[in-house]
Design a protein around this motif. Sequence first.
Motif, PDB file in Angstrom:
ATOM      1  N   ALA A  82       0.830  -1.203   0.000  1.00 42.99           N
ATOM      2  CA  ALA A  82       0.000   0.000   0.000  1.00 42.99           C
ATOM      3  C   ALA A  82       0.868   1.258   0.000  1.00 42.99           C
ATOM      4  N   GLY A  83       1.971   1.210   0.737  1.00 46.54           N
ATOM      5  CA  GLY A  83       2.870   2.369   0.766  1.00 46.54           C
ATOM      6  C   GLY A  83       3.437   2.693  -0.597  1.00 46.54           C
ATOM      7  N   LEU A  84       3.826   1.659  -1.354  1.00 49.18           N
ATOM      8  CA  LEU A  84       4.364   1.903  -2.697  1.00 49.18           C
ATOM      9  C   LEU A  84       3.300   2.487  -3.623  1.00 49.18           C
ATOM     10  N   VAL A  85       2.048   2.068  -3.482  1.00 49.51           N
ATOM     11  CA  VAL A  85       0.969   2.649  -4.288  1.00 49.51           C
ATOM     12  C   VAL A  85       0.884   4.156  -4.036  1.00 49.51           C
ATOM     13  N   VAL A  86       1.020   4.544  -2.778  1.00 52.82           N
ATOM     14  CA  VAL A  86       0.837   5.944  -2.397  1.00 52.82           C
ATOM     15  C   VAL A  86       2.048   6.801  -2.732  1.00 52.82           C
ATOM     16  N   VAL A  87       3.267   6.282  -2.512  1.00 55.44           N
ATOM     17  CA  VAL A  87       4.447   7.157  -2.567  1.00 55.44           C
ATOM     18  C   VAL A  87       5.217   7.104  -3.880  1.00 55.44           C
ATOM     19  N   ALA A  88       4.928   6.135  -4.760  1.00 57.90           N
ATOM     20  CA  ALA A  88       5.768   5.975  -5.951  1.00 57.90           C
ATOM     21  C   ALA A  88       5.767   7.219  -6.828  1.00 57.90           C
ATOM     22  N   VAL A  89       4.600   7.753  -7.155  1.00 55.84           N
ATOM     23  CA  VAL A  89       4.546   8.943  -8.021  1.00 55.84           C
ATOM     24  C   VAL A  89       5.182  10.152  -7.332  1.00 55.84           C
ATOM     25  N   PRO A  90       4.837  10.467  -6.061  1.00 59.41           N
ATOM     26  CA  PRO A  90       5.531  11.586  -5.405  1.00 59.41           C
ATOM     27  C   PRO A  90       7.043  11.411  -5.354  1.00 59.41           C
ATOM     28  N   ALA A  91       7.518  10.165  -5.180  1.00 58.14           N
ATOM     29  CA  ALA A  91       8.966   9.933  -5.149  1.00 58.14           C
ATOM     30  C   ALA A  91       9.593  10.281  -6.490  1.00 58.14           C
ATOM     31  N   PHE A  92       8.947   9.891  -7.594  1.00 57.72           N
ATOM     32  CA  PHE A  92       9.468  10.233  -8.917  1.00 57.72           C
ATOM     33  C   PHE A  92       9.416  11.736  -9.162  1.00 57.72           C
ATOM     34  N   LEU A  93       8.384  12.404  -8.677  1.00 58.91           N
ATOM     35  CA  LEU A  93       8.316  13.860  -8.833  1.00 58.91           C
ATOM     36  C   LEU A  93       9.450  14.537  -8.069  1.00 58.91           C
ATOM     37  N   LEU A  94       9.765  14.003  -6.900  1.00 54.04           N
ATOM     38  CA  LEU A  94      10.921  14.530  -6.154  1.00 54.04           C
ATOM     39  C   LEU A  94      12.202  14.335  -6.948  1.00 54.04           C
ATOM     40  N   MET A  95      12.405  13.125  -7.468  1.00 47.89           N
ATOM     41  CA  MET A  95      13.633  12.834  -8.194  1.00 47.89           C
ATOM     42  C   MET A  95      13.736  13.624  -9.490  1.00 47.89           C
ATOM     43  N   ALA A  96      12.589  13.951 -10.087  1.00 45.39           N
ATOM     44  CA  ALA A  96      12.593  14.698 -11.345  1.00 45.39           C
ATOM     45  C   ALA A  96      13.092  16.132 -11.183  1.00 45.39           C
ATOM     46  N   THR A  97      13.157  16.625  -9.933  1.00 44.62           N
ATOM     47  CA  THR A  97      13.689  17.976  -9.729  1.00 44.62           C
ATOM     48  C   THR A  97      15.174  18.067 -10.040  1.00 44.62           C
ATOM     49  N   GLY A  98      15.867  16.923 -10.008  1.00 47.09           N
ATOM     50  CA  GLY A  98      17.298  16.925 -10.271  1.00 47.09           C
ATOM     51  C   GLY A  98      18.145  17.319  -9.086  1.00 47.09           C
ATOM     52  N   SER A  99      17.516  17.640  -7.983  1.00 45.82           N
ATOM     53  CA  SER A  99      18.252  17.972  -6.762  1.00 45.82           C
ATOM     54  C   SER A  99      18.693  16.678  -6.086  1.00 45.82           C
ATOM     55  N   VAL A 100      19.982  16.565  -5.798  1.00 43.55           N
ATOM     56  CA  VAL A 100      20.482  15.326  -5.200  1.00 43.55           C
ATOM     57  C   VAL A 100      19.808  15.021  -3.865  1.00 43.55           C
ATOM     58  N   PRO A 101      19.614  16.013  -2.939  1.00 43.19           N
ATOM     59  CA  PRO A 101      18.884  15.688  -1.707  1.00 43.19           C
ATOM     60  C   PRO A 101      17.465  15.190  -1.978  1.00 43.19           C
ATOM     61  N   ALA A 102      16.785  15.796  -2.975  1.00 41.25           N
ATOM     62  CA  ALA A 102      15.430  15.349  -3.309  1.00 41.25           C
ATOM     63  C   ALA A 102      15.457  13.936  -3.891  1.00 41.25           C
ATOM     64  N   VAL A 103      16.476  13.633  -4.701  1.00 42.27           N
ATOM     65  CA  VAL A 103      16.612  12.285  -5.249  1.00 42.27           C
ATOM     66  C   VAL A 103      16.808  11.271  -4.118  1.00 42.27           C
ATOM     67  N   LEU A 104      17.671  11.599  -3.171  1.00 40.91           N
ATOM     68  CA  LEU A 104      17.921  10.694  -2.049  1.00 40.91           C
ATOM     69  C   LEU A 104      16.659  10.485  -1.221  1.00 40.91           C
ATOM     70  N   LEU A 105      15.904  11.557  -1.007  1.00 42.98           N
ATOM     71  CA  LEU A 105      14.666  11.433  -0.250  1.00 42.98           C
ATOM     72  C   LEU A 105      13.670  10.554  -0.995  1.00 42.98           C
TER      73      LEU A 105
END
Length: 454
Positions: free
Chosen positions: A316-339
Motif C-alpha cells: 500500500a505504501g508503494l501505491v501511495v508514494v511511488a509517483v511523489p517519489a518520482f516527482l521529487l527525483m525529477a527535480t534533479g536535486s540530489v537531496p530530493a533524489v535521495l529522499l
Amino acid sequence: MAPTPGRPARSRAARRVLLAAGFGNFMEWFDFAVYGFLATTIGSVFFPAADATGRLLAALGVFGVALLMRPLGGAVFGIVGDRYGRRAALSGSVIVMAVSTTLIAFLPGYATAGVLAPVLLVLLRCAQGFSIGGEWAGSSVFLVEQAPRHRRALWGSVVPATAGAGALAGALVTLGLSVWLSGEAMSSWGWRVPFILAAPLGVAGFYVRTKLEDTPEFQAVRRADSIAEAPLREALRENRRAIALVFFATATAAVGFYYLVTSVPNFLTSARVGLSEPAALAATAGGLAVYSALCPLAGVLADRFGRRPTMLLGAAGLVVVAVPAFLLMATGSVPAVLLGMAVLGLFEAMVNVTMVVLLIELFPARTRMSGCTTGFNLAGALLGSPAPAVVAWLAAGFDFAGSGALYLVAVALMTFLALVRMLPETRGRDLADHQAASASVPVPAMDRKTGAPA
C-alpha cells in the motif's frame, strides 16, 4: 551469568550460514546489477546503429530477456535443491553467474563482430538470468530454514540487504570508472572491468558455500526417506495456492527492486532530469545504502507484528508514494533524489523482506525449493523483467514527470488487492510440517523480553 553450553559453537555456525548466503547473494547481484548501471555504455557498444533512446531501450530489452530465463533456472535449481540439497543448488547458481559474467567482459563489440556481438551478449545474459532463477529463492530457503523461529524475517532480511549491497557496490565501481575514465576509454574497455571482477568473487562465493552442511530441514527429509521423486510436479499439484501467493508477493518486490537498481539511474540521466552519470550513480548508491540498512528493520517488524500486516503496508505504501517519489527525483536535486529513493526503499524493504520468509513458510519442506522458485520466478519474468524498459518508455513518452512510477503503482495495487484477500499469517509456522501450507495457522504467543515462543 555462566555461558550457555554450546552457544559459541552455535554462534560460529550461524555466522558461517549468514556469510555463505549473504556473500554469494552479494556477488550475484553485483554482477547482475552492473549491467543495468552500464546500460547506456553497453547500448553504444552493442547497438550503435540506433539513436540514443533506441540504444538504451535495446540494452534494457536484453536486461529483460535475461530475466525471462528465470523460470527455467528456478525449475532446475529448485529440483536440485529438493532432491540433492540446498547447498548443491546454491553452489551451482554462483558458478553459473560467475562464468557467464566473466565471459561478458571479453565479448567483442558490434564494430568488431557485427550482429554476432549482441547475439552473444543475449546468450550470456540468459545464463545470468538462469542463475538468478535459483539464487534469491535458494539463499532464502538456505537461511530461513536454519533461523530461530522468532527471528526468521530478521535472518531472511540478509537476502535483500546483501542484494542491495551488491547493487550498491556495482554502482560505486561504475561511478569510479565514469569519473576516472574518459567517455572513449569507458566505451573501449572501462565497461569491462566490473564484469572481470566476477571471477574472483565467484570463486570466493563457491568456496564459502561448499564448506557448509545442508539445512536441518533438508537433512530431516532425507533421513525420513521423504525426498520427492518429482518435486516440481508435486508442488504444482499440491501447492498451487501457495505458488499463487508467492507470485503476487514477488511481483511488487521484484518490480520495486529493479526500479531502485536500474530504472531510477536511467531516469536520472534522461533528458527530463538531466543529471550527469556520476551524479546519478552517486545518488543511486546513496539510495541503495538506505534501502539495505532498512531491510533488517523490516525484518524486525515482520517478526514482531507478522508477515501479513508488514507485506500489506509495504504494498500500500508503494501505491501511495511511488509517483511523489518520482516527482521529487525529477527535480534533479540530489537531496530530493535521495529522499525519493529512501521513501521507495522503506516500503520496498517491507515487501521484499516479508516475501523472503513467505517463500519458505508457505511450502512443505520436501517441495519447498521447487514450489517457491516457481512462483518467485514467474513473477520476476512476467512482471519484473519488462520493468526497466517499460519505465524508460513511460518516462520518454508522456509529458508527466511521475509517469515512470505508474507501472510500479499498478503492480503494487494488484499485489495489495490480491493478498488482502488471500494471504494467511504464517509467523510461527513449523517449517518441518509437510502439509500444504495454504491456510492460516495459529500464531504462538511470544515472550515480550526474548521474542521467543512462550
